[in-house]
Enzyme design. Structure first.
Site, PDB file in Angstrom:
ATOM      1  N   ASP A   1     -40.821  82.651  53.620  1.00  0.00           N
ATOM      2  CA  ASP A   1     -39.560  82.657  54.419  1.00  0.00           C
ATOM      3  C   ASP A   1     -38.883  83.545  54.341  1.00  0.00           C
ATOM      4  OD1 ASP A   1     -37.981  81.675  56.464  1.00  0.00           O
ATOM      5  OD2 ASP A   1     -37.649  79.536  55.507  1.00  0.00           O
TER       6      ASP A   1
HETATM    7  C1  BGC Z   1     -35.887  80.285  58.602  1.00  0.00           C
HETATM    8  C2  BGC Z   1     -37.533  80.296  59.121  1.00  0.00           C
HETATM    9  C3  BGC Z   1     -37.501  81.567  60.249  1.00  0.00           C
HETATM   10  C4  BGC Z   1     -36.733  82.665  59.537  1.00  0.00           C
HETATM   11  C5  BGC Z   1     -36.885  84.170  60.359  1.00  0.00           C
HETATM   12  C6  BGC Z   1     -35.492  81.338  58.143  1.00  0.00           C
HETATM   13  O1  BGC Z   1     -33.879  81.226  57.547  1.00  0.00           O
HETATM   14  O2  BGC Z   1     -36.020  79.348  57.528  1.00  0.00           O
HETATM   15  O3  BGC Z   1     -37.800  79.202  59.846  1.00  0.00           O
HETATM   16  O4  BGC Z   1     -38.709  81.725  61.002  1.00  0.00           O
HETATM   17  O5  BGC Z   1     -35.668  82.624  59.072  1.00  0.00           O
HETATM   18  O6  BGC Z   1     -35.910  83.861  61.427  1.00  0.00           O
END
Ligand code: BGC
Length: 811
Positions: free
Chosen positions: A233
């Site tokens: 993530d």
């Molecule tokens: C989220 C993810 C997301 C990523 C990119 C993170 O803060 O938890 O679900 O894909 O950001 O935007």
């Protein structure tokens, strides 16, 4: 590795490419080069891999309304369709969108569970039920990948709430992990072979998920045979050696990450074996080969599927997802479909529809059809009135249509570097997405300037969303010239934080005024993210809430039917925080009660991504959930209210009050959140606690009636005959629950073991067949799956609370 010839051919290309890479190139490939992409390696014919959120649309590398994307209904809505084939079709459309935007991997689906209704990203996950989540998720992944685009099933694992999401240590017993939280991931790996997973921010049982060797290497790859890529993530990778040993392939975003040069140094220092790096690079190259960006490798999908009409699909999914919770007779006929006559529509969300949830799941649709637009078009002229009734939003909104602004970028000496339109007054430049001529090194100041045209006369409020130094000027007066400072540690706070009111101005309807917001850009020297994110926020003049409600009640009294649209706001359902209650914000409960008192034929439409309390539900004629219905939500609502189509959804999650909800703790204590309820969440927990929710799991009415006629069980194949006994064609979701004949305190009273859709004309009888998977009879015990032998009742019905037929089998 599955051995079909195409896979083997790709594997050979991957191995040859890997053999040609030196350590420095390999480690570069494992680290984001910016917010969304990996570097190209021309020496092996590898193009740059592009990733994008996800899940209801494909935003692309630019975070802006001038690069729009089809917005489908929220994942809760998709799950409410109880139809993996519908999810697959959603996926096919998303692959088409990804290809259009040059995206190779969609950062979706989210298959965490609705452990507690307070979870802030509830709207972005499917269900409280692991089986339903797995089926919908597998359909979605199959659809996306059938279009040649990869997925990252996320967030692996136990990212079921947002409070302290970067650091929380979730304490979850192995059995609970296996039977609940890992189960959807396992099912999707088995049935849809995803090309990626995303490991979560949180820690599970003491190890952060981007370093979780046991769950990633032993369970996901070892036991389940996952052969895709494991991406962190965003900013979740925290170490070099532990992450690579823990099976993390890609650290996102870049350019500052724990991989890249740091990983090369660790290899050279003997802390990490180069074979570990090779394993990760192999996974990345395999993904590149699958999506067709590695020279010499045949992509999995050579020809994109037939084009899909995104607008039509968004509308179809929306009406198939709407859940009719209640539809009482008034004047001898059910409230819905609407009877001929006049309609008084009320609610702020009927005009300014809330079509999607907040945070990283945000996309910018090309259009939004509001309930007011669609009902105006669908109902005979002169039969519809509209009042605001109650505005749930206590805060300023961003992206307001009246704002017509442009961004001018300057360097430190004040020279203009470049400019770009800023629709709705929002700047969200992530990674290398900057206006032409601008770089992060040269950019000093962004000036947003232009006009605001009010749609009402009165005192308008303006404000700022974003962090850092700002100057706000409205109609020639500078109202703010100071610094907005961060309050928490979330790297994406600038996206999610509430806008702060900073100026008030008396304005006249239709007369434009000049607005400007200037921001001095500062990037933390060592921070991983170089983003420019801020916005002008705005709020219309506030009217006396009692007066608004009285106006709506008067309109309702004069109409044949009253339709109230109630909604949550971005402050209630978004990313980076959890909810603290389940109430509808503002005076919306008062509005419903006042309208219902004025007109017994009141229909309430609930526009929220996750459960809210409906304390007035027995006082109104009908309650229809429209979720976050996507860009065509209003059109789908008109389809369903007028009766052109029936609402097709069934609850994917139990709806009840917070006081009764069995699992509500989302706030860690000393950094730890213990999943003490074990395998009892959602309907399993409601039944164990002996509590009756407002509406049970699986509940949802259509516009026809069904009689369950017979049930036949042969081995684990269940055949159900049912008849449409109503007056119009319809679709029923036949649900199969499995209940141990002898109650066992360690197991739920019953659980979902299968389901199938049935369609029939009036009077017609149809048969559906459901195969119960072996897993439904198993529990995780002593480090393995064990069939619990004995007698089970197979219960078939319309919801967990409305079981019509049963048969007993012995296993
Ligand atoms: C989220 C993810 C997301 C990523 C990119 C993170 O803060 O938890 O679900 O894909 O950001 O935007």
């Amino acid at each position: 590795m599955v051995g079909d010839p195409a896979d083997q051919a790709r594997e050979a290309v991957v191995e040859a490419a890997l053999a040609r890479l030196g350590l420095d190139a390999k480690v570069r490939l494992l680290a984001g080069q910016d917010m969304w992409t990996l570097p190209a390696l021309p020496e092996i014919g590898l193009a740059s891999l592009v990733m994008s959120d996800g899940p209801i649309g494909v935003r692309g590398v630019r975070w802006t309304a001038d690069d729009p994307s089809v917005a489908l209904p929220s994942p809760t809505a998709l799950a409410a369709g109880w139809d993996p084939e519908l999810a697959r079709r959603a996926g096919v459309l998303l692959a088409q969108e990804a290809r259009r935007k040059g995206v190779h991997v969609l950062l979706a689906p989210t298959v965490n569970l609705h452990r507690s209704p307070l979870g802030g990203r509830h709207f972005e996950a499917y269900s409280e039920d692991p089986y339903l989540t797995g089926r919908i998720g597998a359909g979605y992944v199959s659809g996306v990948q059938s279009g040649g685009v990869g997925t990252t099933v996320k967030h692996f694992v136990a990212n079921d709430a947002e409070t302290e999401r970067l650091t929380v240590n979730n304490l979850v017993a192995e059995r609970t992990l296996r039977e609940l939280y890992l189960a959807p991931f396992e099912a999707i790996v088995e049935h849809a072979r995803p090309w990626g997973v995303m490991t979560a921010y949180n820690t599970v049982n003491g190890t952060t998920m981007t370093e979780h060797h046991h769950l990633v290497e032993e369970v996901l790859r070892g036991e389940w045979g996952f052969d895709g890529v494991n991406v962190s993530d965003w900013t979740a990778a925290r170490s070099t050696a532990d992450a690579i040993e823990g099976g993390l392939d890609i650290a996102m975003p870049g350019p500052v990450t724990v991989y890249g040069e740091a990983l090369a140094r660790a290899v050279r220092a003997g802390e990490v074996a180069e074979a570990r790096v090779d394993a990760a690079v192999r996974n990345v190259l395999r993904l590149a080969a699958r999506v067709g960006i590695l020279a010499g490798a045949e992509p999995v999908v050579a020809e994109p599927p037939r084009p899909v009409d995104g607008q039509a699909l968004a509308r179809e999914i929306a009406r198939r997802s709407f859940v009719l919770l209640r539809n009482e007779a008034r004047a001898e006929r059910p409230a819905l479909p609407l009877r001929p006559g006049t309609v008084a529509l009320t609610g702020a969300a009927a005009r300014d529809a809330r079509v999607l949830g907040g945070g990283s799941a945000t996309v910018f649709p090309p259009r939004i059809v509001s309930p007011l637009d669609a009902l105006t078009a669908a109902l005979p002229e002169g039969t519809l009135t509209y009042t605001v009734g109650a505005d749930p939003s206590t805060e300023l909104a961003t992206g307001e249509p009246g704002l017509d602004l442009r961004a001018v970028c300057r360097d430190a000496a004040g020279r203009v570097l470049g400019a770009r339109g800023a629709p709705g007054g929002q700047i969200q430049w992530t990674g290398s997405d900057l206006p032409d001529g601008v770089t992060h090194d040269t950019l000093h100041t962004v000036e947003l300037t232009g006009t605001f045209t009010p749609r009402e006369s009165g005192t308008h409020t303006f404000g700022i969303r974003g962090l850092g130094a700002f100057t706000l000027t409205v109609d020639g007066t500078t109202h703010y010239d100071d610094v907005q400072r961060p309050t928490g540690g979330d790297p994406f706070a600038a996206f999610f934080n509430a806008p702060v009111p900073r100026a008030e101005a008396e304005l006249t309807e239709g007369e434009p005024v000049e607005v400007s917001l200037t921001h001095v850009v500062r990037h933390p020297a060592d921070g991983p993210l170089k983003n420019v994110i801020f916005a002008v926020a705005h709020q219309d003049p506030r009217r006396d809430p009692d007066e608004l409600i009285a106006e709506a009640a008067r309109a309702a009294r004069d109409a044949d039917t009253a339709v109230v649209v109630v909604a949550t706001t971005e402050r209630v359902e978004s990313e980076g925080f959890d909810r603290t209650d389940l109430r509808l914000p503002g005076r919306q409960d008062d509005l419903v009660r006042a309208v219902a008192a004025a007109n017994p034929n009141t229909v309430v439409v609930v526009n929220s991504g996750s459960p809210v309390e409906l304390p007035w539900r027995e006082e109104v004629a009908a309650v229809l959930l429209s979720w976050f219905p996507g860009q065509e939500g209003g059109a789908a609502l008109a389809d369903v209210l007028t009766g052109a189509y029936e609402p097709g959804g069934r609850l994917p999650t139990t709806w009840g009050s917070l006081t009764d909800a069995p699992v509500t703790r989302v706030v860690p204590e000393n950094g730890e959140l213990a999943y003490t309820e074990g395998v009892f969440i959602g309907h399993r927990a409601w039944e164990k606690a002996g509590r009756t929710p407002s509406y049970p799991f699986g509940h949802g009415l259509g516009y026809t009636d069904w009689t369950y006629e017979s049930l036949h069980v042969a081995d684990t194949t269940v055949t159900v005959r049912l008849r449409n006994t109503g007056e119009r064609a319809g679709r029923e979701v036949v649900q199969v629950y499995l209940a141990p004949s002898l109650p066992d305190p360690d197991r739920p009273a019953r659980w979902l073991a299968g389901f199938a859709g049935a369609e029939a004309e009036p009077g017609e009888s149809v048969e559906v067949t459901v195969d119960i998977p072996l897993r439904a009879f198993e529990i995780w015990a002593e480090k393995r799956w064990v069939v619990v032998k004995g007698s089970y009742e197979i219960q078939v019905g319309r919801s967990i609370g409305d079981r019509r037929l049963a048969a007993t089998i012995n296993v």
